[in-house]
Motif scaffolding. Sequence first.
Motif, PDB file in Angstrom:
ATOM      1  N   THR A   1      52.318  87.175   4.542  1.00 32.75           N
ATOM      2  CA  THR A   1      53.636  87.506   5.736  1.00 32.75           C
ATOM      3  C   THR A   1      53.228  88.834   6.548  1.00 32.75           C
ATOM      4  OG1 THR A   1      54.637  89.764   4.196  1.00 32.75           O
ATOM      5  CG2 THR A   1      55.467  87.417   3.329  1.00 32.75           C
ATOM      6  N   ALA A   2      54.302  88.530   7.128  1.00 32.84           N
ATOM      7  CA  ALA A   2      54.013  89.668   8.604  1.00 32.84           C
ATOM      8  C   ALA A   2      54.871  90.121   9.905  1.00 32.84           C
ATOM      9  CB  ALA A   2      52.653  89.287   9.348  1.00 32.84           C
ATOM     10  N   VAL A   3      54.769  91.430   9.527  1.00 30.30           N
ATOM     11  CA  VAL A   3      56.506  92.025  10.323  1.00 30.30           C
ATOM     12  C   VAL A   3      55.580  93.464  10.837  1.00 30.30           C
ATOM     13  CG1 VAL A   3      56.605  93.334   8.783  1.00 30.30           C
ATOM     14  CG2 VAL A   3      58.487  92.733   9.996  1.00 30.30           C
ATOM     15  N   TYR A   4      55.611  93.259  12.353  1.00 29.39           N
ATOM     16  CA  TYR A   4      55.685  94.379  13.604  1.00 29.39           C
ATOM     17  C   TYR A   4      56.647  95.080  13.768  1.00 29.39           C
ATOM     18  CZ  TYR A   4      50.883  91.790  13.461  1.00 29.39           C
ATOM     19  OH  TYR A   4      49.824  90.882  12.649  1.00 29.39           O
TER      20      TYR A   4
ATOM     21  N   LEU B   1      56.076  83.947   8.707  1.00 28.05           N
ATOM     22  CA  LEU B   1      55.923  83.290   7.068  1.00 28.05           C
ATOM     23  C   LEU B   1      54.832  82.219   6.985  1.00 28.05           C
ATOM     24  CD1 LEU B   1      59.760  83.513   5.994  1.00 28.05           C
ATOM     25  CD2 LEU B   1      57.965  85.084   5.596  1.00 28.05           C
ATOM     26  N   LEU B   2      53.660  82.285   6.191  1.00 32.33           N
ATOM     27  CA  LEU B   2      52.808  81.587   6.090  1.00 32.33           C
ATOM     28  C   LEU B   2      52.397  80.976   4.496  1.00 32.33           C
ATOM     29  CD1 LEU B   2      50.313  83.095   8.657  1.00 32.33           C
ATOM     30  CD2 LEU B   2      52.361  80.849   9.445  1.00 32.33           C
ATOM     31  N   THR B   3      52.481  79.380   4.261  1.00 31.44           N
ATOM     32  CA  THR B   3      51.451  79.029   2.948  1.00 31.44           C
ATOM     33  C   THR B   3      50.465  78.492   3.654  1.00 31.44           C
ATOM     34  OG1 THR B   3      52.300  77.684   0.934  1.00 31.44           O
ATOM     35  CG2 THR B   3      52.611  76.693   3.101  1.00 31.44           C
TER      36      THR B   3
ATOM     37  N   THR C   1      43.427  77.110   4.758  1.00 29.48           N
ATOM     38  CA  THR C   1      44.389  76.697   6.306  1.00 29.48           C
ATOM     39  C   THR C   1      46.276  77.213   5.723  1.00 29.48           C
ATOM     40  OG1 THR C   1      42.996  74.797   6.967  1.00 29.48           O
ATOM     41  CG2 THR C   1      44.387  75.060   7.648  1.00 29.48           C
ATOM     42  N   PHE C   2      45.910  78.043   6.487  1.00 34.61           N
ATOM     43  CA  PHE C   2      47.558  78.434   6.697  1.00 34.61           C
ATOM     44  C   PHE C   2      48.527  77.453   7.884  1.00 34.61           C
ATOM     45  CE2 PHE C   2      45.677  82.308   5.319  1.00 34.61           C
ATOM     46  CZ  PHE C   2      46.658  82.345   4.221  1.00 34.61           C
ATOM     47  N   TYR C   3      49.756  77.100   7.327  1.00 39.29           N
ATOM     48  CA  TYR C   3      50.684  76.430   7.653  1.00 39.29           C
ATOM     49  C   TYR C   3      52.317  77.515   8.026  1.00 39.29           C
ATOM     50  CZ  TYR C   3      47.647  73.055   6.541  1.00 39.29           C
ATOM     51  OH  TYR C   3      46.849  71.925   6.763  1.00 39.29           O
ATOM     52  N   PRO C   4      53.017  76.788   8.762  1.00 38.42           N
ATOM     53  CA  PRO C   4      54.345  77.653   8.961  1.00 38.42           C
ATOM     54  C   PRO C   4      55.166  78.036   8.248  1.00 38.42           C
ATOM     55  CG  PRO C   4      54.028  77.100  10.909  1.00 38.42           C
ATOM     56  CD  PRO C   4      52.457  77.077  10.063  1.00 38.42           C
ATOM     57  N   ILE C   5      55.863  78.768   7.995  1.00 44.71           N
ATOM     58  CA  ILE C   5      57.103  78.406   6.924  1.00 44.71           C
ATOM     59  C   ILE C   5      58.386  79.098   8.256  1.00 44.71           C
ATOM     60  CG2 ILE C   5      58.449  79.011   4.934  1.00 44.71           C
ATOM     61  CD1 ILE C   5      55.907  79.497   3.286  1.00 44.71           C
TER      62      ILE C   5
END
Length: 195
Positions: free
Chosen positions: A126-129, A137-139, A150-154
């Motif tokens: 997760t990331a927030v700025y 949000l990634l899995t 390898t990350f995929y967006p949620i």
Amino acid sequence: MGNVRRRGSAEVTACLLAAAVSLASGLAAQGAKEATGRGRPAATAARSTSHVQPARGMLGDLVGTWRFEIWFAGNFSGTPDVSGIRVLKALFDDLRLEWTEVLDHSQVQGQGLVGFDPSSDRFFSTAVYNVGSAPELLTGILDDAQPSITFYPISISPGAGEAPPAPSSTLAVLDHDHFGWTAQDRAWRAVFTRQ
């Protein structure tokens, strides 16, 4: 006469194929009896291997203070477009890390989590700025051949019938003092160096 020959060879091919299939399944059944030693049929679905230990190792390597540099598409050899410091530390246990970052020469700040969920055998990020409203949000899925995820967006609000998203980025541990994070579409690449 040519049609009879073709039909005859087609019938022979079909018979050979049927014999091979029935023979192979019979041999597989015999092998299953020998492998288990009890004559039980083997399980039809292969059990997946847990990635808890590799995840624990990768996350442990990420703990620390990192200098990062980011290059955006088109800038492959010049000075980085963005740089800063990211600090990763354990959150509750060794499978979850929290991070904070500050950019050089900017008021932009970020924070988030990266970790591993043993129940789904997947990573999450997760990331927030402070300059945006929506979190990222990634899995992620571990590559069994190398230390990379390898990350995929949620989607925050998924639509019914939408196709699964394409991979968005890959985190790769290069060695104990370096890791990279790159966009799949090559829009950016980041290199992290341990401080």
